[in-house]
Design an enzyme around this catalytic site. Structure first.
Site, PDB file in Angstrom:
ATOM      1  N   LYS A  20       7.802   2.007  18.565  1.00 36.59           N
ATOM      2  CA  LYS A  20       7.831   3.449  18.310  1.00 36.59           C
ATOM      3  C   LYS A  20       8.384   4.202  19.523  1.00 36.59           C
ATOM      4  CE  LYS A  20       4.063   3.033  15.004  1.00 36.59           C
ATOM      5  NZ  LYS A  20       2.585   2.940  14.856  1.00 36.59           N
ATOM      6  N   ASP A  41       3.576  -2.749  18.721  1.00 34.12           N
ATOM      7  CA  ASP A  41       3.799  -1.698  17.731  1.00 34.12           C
ATOM      8  C   ASP A  41       4.154  -0.379  18.426  1.00 34.12           C
ATOM      9  OD1 ASP A  41       3.220  -0.518  14.866  1.00 34.12           O
ATOM     10  OD2 ASP A  41       2.047   0.687  16.271  1.00 34.12           O
ATOM     11  N   THR A  99       0.816  -1.208   0.000  1.00 33.53           N
ATOM     12  CA  THR A  99       0.000   0.000   0.000  1.00 33.53           C
ATOM     13  C   THR A  99       0.857   1.269   0.000  1.00 33.53           C
ATOM     14  OG1 THR A  99      -1.438  -1.281   1.454  1.00 33.53           O
ATOM     15  CG2 THR A  99      -2.004   1.024   1.119  1.00 33.53           C
ATOM     16  N   VAL A 100       1.838   1.320   0.906  1.00 32.70           N
ATOM     17  CA  VAL A 100       2.676   2.520   1.008  1.00 32.70           C
ATOM     18  C   VAL A 100       3.587   2.640  -0.210  1.00 32.70           C
ATOM     19  CG1 VAL A 100       4.431   3.706   2.377  1.00 32.70           C
ATOM     20  CG2 VAL A 100       2.610   2.426   3.529  1.00 32.70           C
ATOM     21  N   ILE A 131       2.901  12.345  10.308  1.00 33.89           N
ATOM     22  CA  ILE A 131       3.231  13.471  11.179  1.00 33.89           C
ATOM     23  C   ILE A 131       4.734  13.722  11.170  1.00 33.89           C
ATOM     24  CG2 ILE A 131       3.040  14.448  13.481  1.00 33.89           C
ATOM     25  CD1 ILE A 131       0.829  12.436  14.067  1.00 33.89           C
TER      26      ILE A 131
END
Lengths: 434, 434
Positions: free
Chosen positions: A206, A202, A17-18, A137
């Site tokens: 991060k 996840d 997708t990306v 972001i």
């Protein structure tokens, strides 16, 4: 820059997708990107597992052999495959040969950032990974560059959209965890196997990346204390509502100074009760937001889409333009800096605050008994609220800051008191005055 | 990088509130900054108008001769004096000699950015000015670098703390403009001469800088349509409240595509009515927030302190570290890029929406007459609300998007209708669905 600068040649590893969005932008905006960079960007090859499954891509660019593509005559490697091996080997090869790397691979970075950064520093290549945290972001570049002259004390945010969607829905519908997760899966907000999201893996990856950058230290995913949202009940959400608060899964990275002045880093992911007036409380659904505190800058907040093909591709392209510009200018971006090398503080020694909601016997002296347990553990109580409810009463306690281990054992012991019928909810508290 | 890298020598021009904080951080955190940069930073001199008035600064660094300091053996010039001349000449000299420049001078940049950028590009020096817009908020670097692979369509924000403080206070107290300005002056939120803030000059300079970066074009302060807040009355605020909206002074920079596909830039500063649920509505007091929309990234928001010594110094130091790192690495940061060279669209041709609140005669047919005027100007009405009030009635109209000039002339003509007793409030509207 000459009038006909050589193109910057790019290898793309992975085209889901990306990668598909990134390819579309690279090919569709080629002239605009060339003008911004000062040289054309040339997509030299796209490595995918099954080239025959990608009729939508330019066929002459496709290859199943990512390793050879990395070794070929390319300047920048964009990696969007994910996972540790074999990606780690390819990216190390690229960096060691002086090729810049752009990646969104949080699992790899949260474990092997030191090795990758060293390879980049040795050869003078760029290593960029804005897409690895909070999607579109712009967060890592501000942490690494804009705040490079300041002293960051805290980074706290919502960095996982799936869990935020589930908690937002539980808050608005009053439904329980299991049925809300089912709904999120049905709507496509949760994966068929939601473990990485709901158990906090996840977010922990991060948090490791954020803590490393913010505190110029090396923090890996294994250093991050991790609790997921599977234990959150409708009554936890209800208890929060009664106090005009809401529950969020936060990644929290703090600089902690001990009494003797030594500094350490606390990095943790767990559910937190925050006031509804807090800026992070207004972040709903799949959006991400990260709150940063620094000595001079004060409070900052960054808000936007944390996932999705196009938003994540925006972050990838931003990094690619930066790496390409550095190629054209003959320089390189700022290096990783882990010079502070602060140790990671164990969760038990990390100062936190608890909200505890109890069902207790409705008779005099209960508060005294409960308060005695707090006192024995050296935990100070900030606020108490009692309410009668027929033969039982509810007792809500919010503590001052104390070591997490002391709070845990206080709760354990209180649960054993005869006068306590049930520990209804235990939740850490952030974002309010002590 | 060698083991004993040469220090990066810095000249500081101006040492008021921001310069004082920057000096304190530079001297106090010297080791930390050296570790982050890879070389020590050496403050080579501080130019102030009256050296004898600064007993708090290291005396041997002080000079009244900024020109000579700039020409001396320094690598980076940090300018915090403000104003156009003589600063412009000093910074051009620095850049032409290959010295990097860090400045927070929005007046200079909003007028002479092209000249300064050309000097920087020719010599290969860095020109950074994060502190010029929205104080501590990392905004320009994300626009220039993180979103460099994306297509920004809109930048809209609260970039002036004084006017935001006044409008926040009017909203919460119901007081009028004049008395609220007095209060802001008394509390130190407004200057003795508040013209630059309340008439929108400060915000217009920032809008010019934001539009230039976001759209890779040259927009100067003179290109920015500017209306201040002095005309905002308590009844404007009240009219907004009745609709669950609030009034903010916004800087709005948009990419506008005409029917024939040609693109232009609209840059404007004026009061705007926004829904209370909008993220910018929750930005109170002296805080700044900027909302960015891009094709791939979607919606982003940046929030933080827009002014003050320490927050602004944080932005200055971030730029200084970036410029110093580039010196050490032998490279430079991304150049200014004005390659798109989009023209600026006049305000009259910019699509906007209006909220109009009227006191009208309470008799049948009034709405028909008013609606006829809108129709004659080709302005489409989105919503109407009527309410009786004794012999007069109130009529509230929100339009769809139309050219600003058409909206203005519609309002002018409506004001002349016999049935219209008073035009109570006219305000542009942003941030809601059409």
């Amino acid at each position: 820059m000459s009038d006909n600068p050589s193109p910057v040649r790019v290898a793309l590893l992975g085209c889901g997708t990306v990668g598909g969005e990134a390819t579309r932008m690279l090919l569709g905006e080629a002239d605009e990107l060339a003008a911004r960079i000062g040289a054309p960007v040339e997509l030299a090859g796209i490595a995918v597992r099954r080239p025959d499954k990608h009729p939508e891509l330019p066929q002459h660019l496709l290859t199943a052999d990512a390793g050879s593509l990395v070794e070929s005559d390319v300047d920048v490697v964009v990696e969007l495959i994910g996972g540790i091996e074999p990606v780690r080997g390819w990216l190390l090869t690229a960096l060691r040969k002086g090729k810049s790397v752009v990646t969104g691979n949080k699992a790899l970075l949260s474990e092997y950032a030191a090795e990758l950064a060293e390879a980049a520093n040795t050869s003078g290549a760029d290593l960029y990974y804005e897409a690895a945290v909070a999607g579109a972001i712009p967060l890592l570049r501000p942490l690494r560059e804009s705040l490079a002259g300041d002293r960051i004390t805290r980074v706290m945010g919502i960095v996982n959209g799936t869990t935020n969607f589930i908690l937002s829905a539980m808050d608005s519908t009053g439904a329980g965890y299991a049925e809300t997760l089912d709904e999120a899966t049905r709507l496509g907000y949760a994966e068929a196997d939601p473990t990485a999201d709901v158990d906090g893996y996840d977010a922990a990856s991060k948090a490791a990346i954020l803590a490393s950058l913010a505190f110029h230290s090396r923090v890996t995913a294994a250093d991050v204390h991790r609790e997921g949202i599977a234990g959150i009940s409708a009554s936890d959400i209800q208890a929060a509502k009664l106090l005009n608060r809401t529950v969020k899964l936060l990644a929290i990275c703090e600089r902690v100074t001990a009494d003797d002045g030594t500094e350490s880093v606390s990095a943790r992911v767990h559910p937190v009760m925050i006031p509804r007036s807090h800026q992070l409380a207004g972040v709903h659904g799949a959006f991400n937001a990260v709150y940063v505190e620094a000595d001079a800058a004060g409070e900052l907040m960054f808000y936007g889409q944390g996932a999705g093909g196009a938003p994540t591709a925006s972050a990838v392209l931003g990094d690619l333009v930066a790496a390409a510009r550095n190629r054209v200018a003959g320089g390189r971006g700022p290096r990783e800096s882990a010079h502070a090398a602060l140790p990671v503080r164990p969760m038990g020694q990390t100062p936190t605050r608890y909200h505890i909601s109890l069902d207790v016997a409705d008779r005099p002296g209960v508060l005294a008994q409960v308060a005695q347990v707090f006192a024995e553990h050296g935990v100070s109580i900030a606020a108490v609220r009692q309410r009668d409810r027929h033969s039982t009463a509810s007792l809500v306690i919010v503590t001052h800051l104390a070591a997490d281990a002391a709070l845990q054992s206080t709760v354990d012991e209180i649960g054993k008191l005869d006068v306590v019928r049930e520990v209804v909810s235990v939740m850490r508290v952030e974002g309010e005055d002590t």
